[in-house]
Design an enzyme around this catalytic site. Structure first.
Site, PDB file in Angstrom:
ATOM      1  N   HIS A 314     -25.622 -27.551  77.351  1.00  0.00           N
ATOM      2  CA  HIS A 314     -25.584 -29.007  77.485  1.00  0.00           C
ATOM      3  C   HIS A 314     -24.138 -29.457  77.642  1.00  0.00           C
ATOM      4  CE1 HIS A 314     -26.170 -33.256  76.679  1.00  0.00           C
ATOM      5  NE2 HIS A 314     -27.451 -33.062  76.910  1.00  0.00           N
ATOM      6  N   ARG A 362     -27.799 -31.622  81.535  1.00  0.00           N
ATOM      7  CA  ARG A 362     -28.332 -30.257  81.572  1.00  0.00           C
ATOM      8  C   ARG A 362     -29.244 -30.074  82.781  1.00  0.00           C
ATOM      9  NH1 ARG A 362     -32.882 -30.494  76.779  1.00  0.00           N
ATOM     10  NH2 ARG A 362     -32.744 -32.731  76.410  1.00  0.00           N
ATOM     11  N   LYS A 365     -32.339 -32.322  84.470  1.00  0.00           N
ATOM     12  CA  LYS A 365     -32.439 -33.604  83.796  1.00  0.00           C
ATOM     13  C   LYS A 365     -31.689 -34.660  84.599  1.00  0.00           C
ATOM     14  CE  LYS A 365     -34.227 -34.214  80.263  1.00  0.00           C
ATOM     15  NZ  LYS A 365     -34.534 -34.604  78.872  1.00  0.00           N
ATOM     16  N   ASP A 368     -26.657 -39.626  83.664  1.00  0.00           N
ATOM     17  CA  ASP A 368     -26.484 -40.572  82.553  1.00  0.00           C
ATOM     18  C   ASP A 368     -24.990 -40.845  82.468  1.00  0.00           C
ATOM     19  OD1 ASP A 368     -25.923 -41.638  80.016  1.00  0.00           O
ATOM     20  OD2 ASP A 368     -27.475 -40.470  79.003  1.00  0.00           O
ATOM     21  N   CYS A 370     -22.948 -41.461  80.140  1.00  0.00           N
ATOM     22  CA  CYS A 370     -22.105 -40.860  79.085  1.00  0.00           C
ATOM     23  C   CYS A 370     -21.604 -39.481  79.486  1.00  0.00           C
ATOM     24  CB  CYS A 370     -22.819 -40.816  77.737  1.00  0.00           C
ATOM     25  SG  CYS A 370     -24.280 -39.784  77.674  1.00  0.00           S
ATOM     26  N   TYR A 371     -22.323 -38.811  80.399  1.00  0.00           N
ATOM     27  CA  TYR A 371     -21.860 -37.495  80.835  1.00  0.00           C
ATOM     28  C   TYR A 371     -20.674 -37.605  81.783  1.00  0.00           C
ATOM     29  CZ  TYR A 371     -26.219 -36.320  78.602  1.00  0.00           C
ATOM     30  OH  TYR A 371     -27.231 -36.224  77.689  1.00  0.00           O
ATOM     31  N   ASP A 422     -26.100 -46.137  80.271  1.00  0.00           N
ATOM     32  CA  ASP A 422     -26.580 -44.871  80.822  1.00  0.00           C
ATOM     33  C   ASP A 422     -26.863 -45.008  82.328  1.00  0.00           C
ATOM     34  OD1 ASP A 422     -28.650 -43.141  81.722  1.00  0.00           O
ATOM     35  OD2 ASP A 422     -29.674 -43.035  79.805  1.00  0.00           O
ATOM     36  N   ASP A 429     -24.359 -50.109  75.254  1.00  0.00           N
ATOM     37  CA  ASP A 429     -24.109 -49.871  73.829  1.00  0.00           C
ATOM     38  C   ASP A 429     -22.695 -49.331  73.669  1.00  0.00           C
ATOM     39  OD1 ASP A 429     -24.142 -46.850  73.830  1.00  0.00           O
ATOM     40  OD2 ASP A 429     -26.159 -47.207  74.599  1.00  0.00           O
ATOM     41  N   HIS A 432     -22.135 -45.566  74.946  1.00  0.00           N
ATOM     42  CA  HIS A 432     -21.992 -45.422  76.400  1.00  0.00           C
ATOM     43  C   HIS A 432     -20.745 -46.136  76.915  1.00  0.00           C
ATOM     44  CE1 HIS A 432     -26.148 -43.922  76.134  1.00  0.00           C
ATOM     45  NE2 HIS A 432     -25.802 -43.221  77.196  1.00  0.00           N
TER      46      HIS A 432
HETATM   47  C1  FPP Z   1     -29.600 -34.456  74.574  1.00  0.00           C
HETATM   48  O1  FPP Z   1     -30.090 -35.736  74.529  1.00  0.00           O
HETATM   49  C2  FPP Z   1     -28.252 -34.432  73.888  1.00  0.00           C
HETATM   50  C3  FPP Z   1     -27.760 -33.361  73.275  1.00  0.00           C
HETATM   51  C4  FPP Z   1     -28.514 -32.107  73.175  1.00  0.00           C
HETATM   52  C5  FPP Z   1     -26.384 -33.341  72.632  1.00  0.00           C
HETATM   53  C6  FPP Z   1     -25.687 -34.646  72.443  1.00  0.00           C
HETATM   54  C7  FPP Z   1     -24.384 -34.471  71.749  1.00  0.00           C
HETATM   55  C8  FPP Z   1     -23.346 -35.305  71.967  1.00  0.00           C
HETATM   56  C9  FPP Z   1     -23.486 -36.399  72.944  1.00  0.00           C
HETATM   57  C10 FPP Z   1     -22.005 -35.202  71.313  1.00  0.00           C
HETATM   58  C11 FPP Z   1     -21.596 -33.931  70.624  1.00  0.00           C
HETATM   59  C12 FPP Z   1     -20.138 -33.872  70.365  1.00  0.00           C
HETATM   60  C13 FPP Z   1     -19.447 -34.277  69.264  1.00  0.00           C
HETATM   61  C14 FPP Z   1     -17.981 -34.174  69.249  1.00  0.00           C
HETATM   62  C15 FPP Z   1     -20.079 -34.838  68.059  1.00  0.00           C
HETATM   63  P1  FPP Z   1     -31.266 -36.214  75.520  1.00  0.00           P
HETATM   64  O2  FPP Z   1     -32.333 -35.174  75.592  1.00  0.00           O
HETATM   65  O3  FPP Z   1     -31.643 -37.581  75.096  1.00  0.00           O
HETATM   66  O4  FPP Z   1     -30.503 -36.358  76.910  1.00  0.00           O
HETATM   67  P2  FPP Z   1     -30.550 -35.473  78.256  1.00  0.00           P
HETATM   68  O5  FPP Z   1     -31.902 -35.609  78.828  1.00  0.00           O
HETATM   69  O6  FPP Z   1     -29.519 -36.125  79.104  1.00  0.00           O
HETATM   70  O7  FPP Z   1     -30.175 -34.065  77.888  1.00  0.00           O
HETATM   71 ZN    ZN Z   2     -26.136 -41.156  77.566  1.00  0.00          ZN
HETATM   72  K     K Z   3     -29.519 -38.793  78.285  1.00  0.00           K
END
Ligand code: FPP
Ligand code: ZN
Ligand code: K
Length: 500
Positions: A314, A362, A365, A368, A370-371, A422, A429, A432
């Site tokens: 991820h 990942r 998916k 978004d 934040c990535y 996002d 928020d 983001h």
């Molecule tokens: C999946 O969310 C998200 C994760 C598996 C990890 C998220 C971790 C962080 C954002 C920060 C970690 C770092 C520190 C320094 C604390 P989702 O399934 O909602 O999103 P997706 O579909 O985009 O993977």
């Molecule tokens: Zn996000």
């Molecule tokens: K997400």
């Protein structure tokens, strides 16, 4: 419309970095420990802030003055030429998301009273609206935010970091951040999510960064370095990693947060016999020993990085891995020595989608905002890792244009609320806002590491699709706070030495 689940809260709780656990004594009136001068929002019933419908209708595209507007590369306006015939819930969601996003990328649907479009047909940054949103998010929040109580240190970091990137002077928060930090510190070391909450590496990281951003030695002095060092020793594991809290999970977030805290506070590295990682037969095994091995074990068959060995790659963890390695030594040495760089780079590159331009977290998916940070901010570290390689990187390893188009077109709230999000249809928020802005900053600057100093080179107007007025400030590529804040805190603690 986007069918991804939109809850009634404004925080994407599934995405919140897990907060400091609150299974300890019940939080003692944590809401009242928030100093009065953090109250920027005047009242809980502020409908503007809490009850905007998350389903924002598109306005009819008002086409820009075509004479002066450059054509947008069709890469960013047309669906991909190949479509995987396998239909899954996510592939269907992806198709729907793409049709939501395409109008933002290919026409100009944002309300003209809030946005102007530049000559590249890219909307302006709503700087003032985002600044107002972040100040408000530092104030009193609507009642439903009680669920995010243990993430209060994160709100400090997200908002202050976002404000700093937008060019705001945040020193007015010095006193209140200092007192809030004091209320969150435990006598046994580290910071919890609030008074009476267990210390956690994520909340400690967020508090330390918040103190660094607002600056001021009185705030730095709040941190009990000795107890922080002892507490970190208690979290260190023999395999090189860190538990995120006493008895909690061990993952790569823990290693990154610990490396940030250790280097910012210039903590001694030695372990005492009380540490579970203490090796009587190997007294040289210290707080940072084995971290690189732990990171290596988190690289997966896909090339990306997972939270812990044998989990799914991820983007958030890729940044933790590269950040961590960049703090252990020169990234040109530590990164290629530890990771399979070609497969990591291939995985990171696969995170950027066309036509969207943004990054996913990942495989298979959705993009978004934040990535933009978690993946986008990996590239300066990868570039630093390749500094001594026979094929130096002359330009970018990702499409800056694509990222900037995605952020400015799709990630800005389009109501008077402000803030970043996002994707279209989602609420803005603080989380983001912080990480979209950080990704925007990564897209607008280029970094080189010279003699252990990170040097920033701005991408200039004309080379890029944004106007200089919309540039956000650079942030340190590893600590993700202004470089001056890193310098001041490291300078203050440097040479404070060990403890006896
Ligand atoms: C999946 O969310 C998200 C994760 C598996 C990890 C998220 C971790 C962080 C954002 C920060 C970690 C770092 C520190 C320094 C604390 P989702 O399934 O909602 O999103 P997706 O579909 O985009 O993977
Ligand atoms: Zn996000
Ligand atoms: K997400």
């Amino acid at each position: 419309k986007n069918k991804e689940k939109t809850t009634s809260t404004t925080m994407p709780t599934s995405q919140l970095p897990p907060p400091g656990p609150s299974q300890q004594p019940p939080p003692q009136a944590t809401t009242s420990s928030q100093p009065d001068d953090l109250e920027v929002v005047t009242d809980d019933n502020d409908s503007d802030y809490s009850s905007i419908d998350s389903e924002i209708p598109f306005s009819t595209p008002n086409l820009p003055p075509s004479m002066t507007t450059m054509m947008i590369d069709s890469l960013f306006t047309t669906p991909p030429p190949l479509h995987d015939p396998l239909i899954t819930p996510t592939s269907t969601l992806q198709d729907e998301t793409l049709s939501d996003i395409l109008p933002f990328l290919s026409s100009s649907p944002l309300p003209p009273d809030l946005f102007t479009y530049n000559a590249y047909n890219v909307p302006s940054l709503r700087r003032e609206a985002h600044i107002a949103f972040l100040h408000a998010s530092l104030g009193r929040l609507p009642g439903k935010f009680v669920a995010a109580d243990a993430s209060r240190p994160w709100f400090l970091y997200w908002c202050l970091s976002g404000l700093a990137m937008l060019g705001e002077d945040v020193s007015r928060y010095r006193e209140s951040v200092k007192e809030t930090a004091r209320s969150m510190q435990n006598g046994s070391g580290g910071f919890g999510g609030g008074g009476g909450q267990l210390s956690h590496l994520a909340t400690s990281y967020a508090v330390v960064l918040a103190l660094a951003i607002v600056g001021g030695e009185e705030g730095f002095e709040v941190i009990d370095r000795r107890q922080m060092w002892r507490w970190l020793g208690g979290l260190k594991q023999r395999d090189g990693g860190f538990e995120v809290c006493r008895g909690g999970e061990e993952d790569i977030r823990g290693a990154y947060c610990a490396a940030v805290i250790i280097t910012l506070l210039d903590l001694p590295l030695d372990l005492t016999p009380e540490s579970p990682a203490y090796k009587p037969d190997d007294p040289s095994f210290n707080l940072l020993s084995g971290v690189a091995d732990y990171v290596r074990r988190c690289q997966t068959y896909e090339g990306g990085i997972s939270s812990s060995p044998s989990a799914e790659a991820h983007g958030a963890y890729a940044f933790c891995a590269l950040g961590c390695l960049s703090l252990l030594g020169p990234p040109s040495i530590t990164i290629p020595q530890t990771l399979n760089l070609p497969s990591l780079l291939s995985w990171l590159s696969s995170r950027q989608y066309a036509p969207e331009g943004g990054f996913s977290g990942r495989t298979n998916k959705l993009v978004d905002g934040c990535y933009s940070h978690w993946v986008g901010a990996c590239f300066p570290l990868i570039e630093a890792a390749l500094a001594n390689s026979p094929t130096p990187v002359n330009d970018s390893l990702f499409s800056r244009e694509g990222l900037i188009r995605y952020i400015l077109n799709c990630c800005q709230d389009e109501t008077k609320r402000g803030g970043l999000r996002d994707k279209p249809g989602k609420m803005s928020d603080a989380y983001h806002s912080c990480y979209v802005l950080s990704g925007l900053s990564a897209g607008m600057h280029q970094w080189v590491l010279e003699d252990e100093e990170w040097m920033v080179l701005p991408y200039l107007e004309g080379e890029q699709v944004f106007e200089n007025a919309d540039r956000v400030r650079p942030v340190h590529p590893v600590y993700v706070i202004p470089q001056g804040a890193v310098r001041a805190m490291r300078g203050y603690f440097r040479g404070k030495g060990g403890f006896n």
